[in-house]
Design a protein around this motif. Sequence first.
Motif, PDB file in Angstrom:
ATOM      1  N   ASN A  59     -52.247  26.724 -48.697  1.00 38.37           N
ATOM      2  CA  ASN A  59     -51.641  27.789 -49.607  1.00 38.37           C
ATOM      3  C   ASN A  59     -52.434  29.232 -49.719  1.00 38.37           C
ATOM      4  O   ASN A  59     -51.614  29.987 -50.162  1.00 38.37           O
ATOM      5  CB  ASN A  59     -51.613  27.067 -50.965  1.00 38.37           C
ATOM      6  CG  ASN A  59     -50.256  27.664 -51.836  1.00 38.37           C
ATOM      7  OD1 ASN A  59     -49.272  28.211 -51.429  1.00 38.37           O
ATOM      8  ND2 ASN A  59     -50.400  27.470 -53.268  1.00 38.37           N
ATOM      9  N   ILE A  60     -53.820  29.103 -49.668  1.00 43.71           N
ATOM     10  CA  ILE A  60     -54.331  30.443 -49.851  1.00 43.71           C
ATOM     11  C   ILE A  60     -54.504  30.955 -48.089  1.00 43.71           C
ATOM     12  O   ILE A  60     -55.287  30.119 -47.373  1.00 43.71           O
ATOM     13  CB  ILE A  60     -55.616  30.260 -50.416  1.00 43.71           C
ATOM     14  CG1 ILE A  60     -55.305  30.000 -51.956  1.00 43.71           C
ATOM     15  CG2 ILE A  60     -56.358  31.587 -50.223  1.00 43.71           C
ATOM     16  CD1 ILE A  60     -56.568  29.848 -52.745  1.00 43.71           C
ATOM     17  N   SER A 109     -43.620  28.753 -51.195  1.00 42.32           N
ATOM     18  CA  SER A 109     -44.754  29.553 -50.377  1.00 42.32           C
ATOM     19  C   SER A 109     -44.277  29.461 -49.024  1.00 42.32           C
ATOM     20  O   SER A 109     -43.568  28.531 -48.387  1.00 42.32           O
ATOM     21  CB  SER A 109     -46.016  28.578 -50.535  1.00 42.32           C
ATOM     22  OG  SER A 109     -45.863  27.158 -50.062  1.00 42.32           O
ATOM     23  N   SER A 126     -45.668  24.704 -51.513  1.00 41.07           N
ATOM     24  CA  SER A 126     -46.045  24.885 -52.688  1.00 41.07           C
ATOM     25  C   SER A 126     -44.688  25.624 -53.435  1.00 41.07           C
ATOM     26  O   SER A 126     -43.896  26.285 -52.373  1.00 41.07           O
ATOM     27  CB  SER A 126     -47.299  25.734 -53.034  1.00 41.07           C
ATOM     28  OG  SER A 126     -47.392  26.303 -54.153  1.00 41.07           O
ATOM     29  N   MET A 181     -52.335  33.947 -51.969  1.00 39.87           N
ATOM     30  CA  MET A 181     -50.922  32.890 -51.810  1.00 39.87           C
ATOM     31  C   MET A 181     -49.845  33.861 -51.319  1.00 39.87           C
ATOM     32  O   MET A 181     -49.780  34.963 -52.016  1.00 39.87           O
ATOM     33  CB  MET A 181     -50.943  32.267 -53.178  1.00 39.87           C
ATOM     34  CG  MET A 181     -51.980  31.193 -53.473  1.00 39.87           C
ATOM     35  SD  MET A 181     -51.516  30.594 -54.962  1.00 39.87           S
ATOM     36  CE  MET A 181     -52.664  29.037 -55.161  1.00 39.87           C
ATOM     37  N   TYR A 230     -45.733  33.917 -51.360  1.00 41.12           N
ATOM     38  CA  TYR A 230     -44.423  33.169 -51.820  1.00 41.12           C
ATOM     39  C   TYR A 230     -43.015  34.056 -51.753  1.00 41.12           C
ATOM     40  O   TYR A 230     -43.496  35.417 -51.529  1.00 41.12           O
ATOM     41  CB  TYR A 230     -44.714  33.087 -53.512  1.00 41.12           C
ATOM     42  CG  TYR A 230     -45.472  32.020 -53.936  1.00 41.12           C
ATOM     43  CD1 TYR A 230     -45.009  30.758 -53.711  1.00 41.12           C
ATOM     44  CD2 TYR A 230     -46.740  32.344 -54.369  1.00 41.12           C
ATOM     45  CE1 TYR A 230     -45.961  29.393 -54.090  1.00 41.12           C
ATOM     46  CE2 TYR A 230     -47.624  31.245 -54.556  1.00 41.12           C
ATOM     47  CZ  TYR A 230     -47.126  29.866 -54.484  1.00 41.12           C
ATOM     48  OH  TYR A 230     -48.119  29.021 -54.968  1.00 41.12           O
TER      49      TYR A 230
END
Length: 369
Positions: free
Chosen positions: A141-142, A303, A312, A326, A328
């Motif tokens: 996610n990062i 995400s 996510s 992150m 999105y």
Amino acid sequence: MIWNDDIMKERIERIFDCVEEELDGIILYNSTKPHIDLTFYYVTGLIEGEFEGSAVMLYPDNTGEILTSRLEEESAKKAGMPVTAIMKKDERESWLNKNLDDMGRIGVNSTELTYYAYKNIKKATDAEIIDISDAVIEARNIKDEEELKRLRKACDIASHVAEDIVGFIEPGIKEYELAAEISYRMKKLGATGDAFEIIASSGPNSAEPHYTAGEKELEKGDFVVLDFGALYKRYRSDITRTYVIGKATGKQKRIYNTVLNAQKAALDVIKSGAKGSDVHSKAAQLIDSTEFRGKFTHGLGHSIGLSVHDGSGLSPSLDITLEANMVYTVEPGIYIPEYGGVRIEDDIVVTEDGYELLTDADKELTEIN
Ligand SMILES: [Mn+2]
């Protein structure tokens, strides 16, 4: 080698760090397409290759080793990890036995592991099998700099086409022609493919958020929703723009501007430390304060990365605290059955005090005559 060892080691380390249990190793094991764990590409950095039936072992010292077929041996070597290339099924069994036999605890990514692959792992070891799928989502996610570089390029391609396609849209062309043209234009700009099946919906079809593209011809008075993204070096963008064919009616303008304002309201609260569910609520509350109450029927965003839904999201049902890097989508919409719908979608990177907009295509209401 595709890139330096450090980035790859950091990715492997990040996955181990996100797992609570002490593991002796992690195995990511692909079956046949589409049952390929994209995390395989995350930890190897590989771009080319299908890697069906391939696997990668990861160790707590942040090293890895790959099992693949002879067919893709040369491609696999570019990861800079040791590669075992096999021709026969029993060679796979002995590789699994050799690597897993004496382990006490092994991590697997259960959401991407087929039951067939799981059975092969069980046959090779008595180790405790730990599901690390949440850790994989958290780690992925990062995004790191290399991932952001690819995402920026994927977003640039999609943004360019979102503006440029306006010149192609006219009454009489079919939805599928529009989808084909978008795909062609993205590939001309360097995309390796579509990030997902393109949505080109018009008129009443635009009220279905996941409609794809049918045989309907565009007509005067239609909303046209185009939702597409570019695949670039395995990373994906996702943009949506809505246009009106002919002059927009008062109602069309009200719907469009409500969605645009909802997106602005959500973007305004995005920054490191914000709750994903609160970002969603900002957009939902704005829409629900208008005559279009209840017509925003999905989560605000998801995400993106190696996968178009990277695990996510910005949604009332997910407990996510935003952190820098992150990535999105932010995509409010209003959908009115049998009438039509509007969605506006952009991709952003969360920063310490706000966000970086990755898809910068124009989004004022465009009337196409
Ligand atoms: Mn999306």
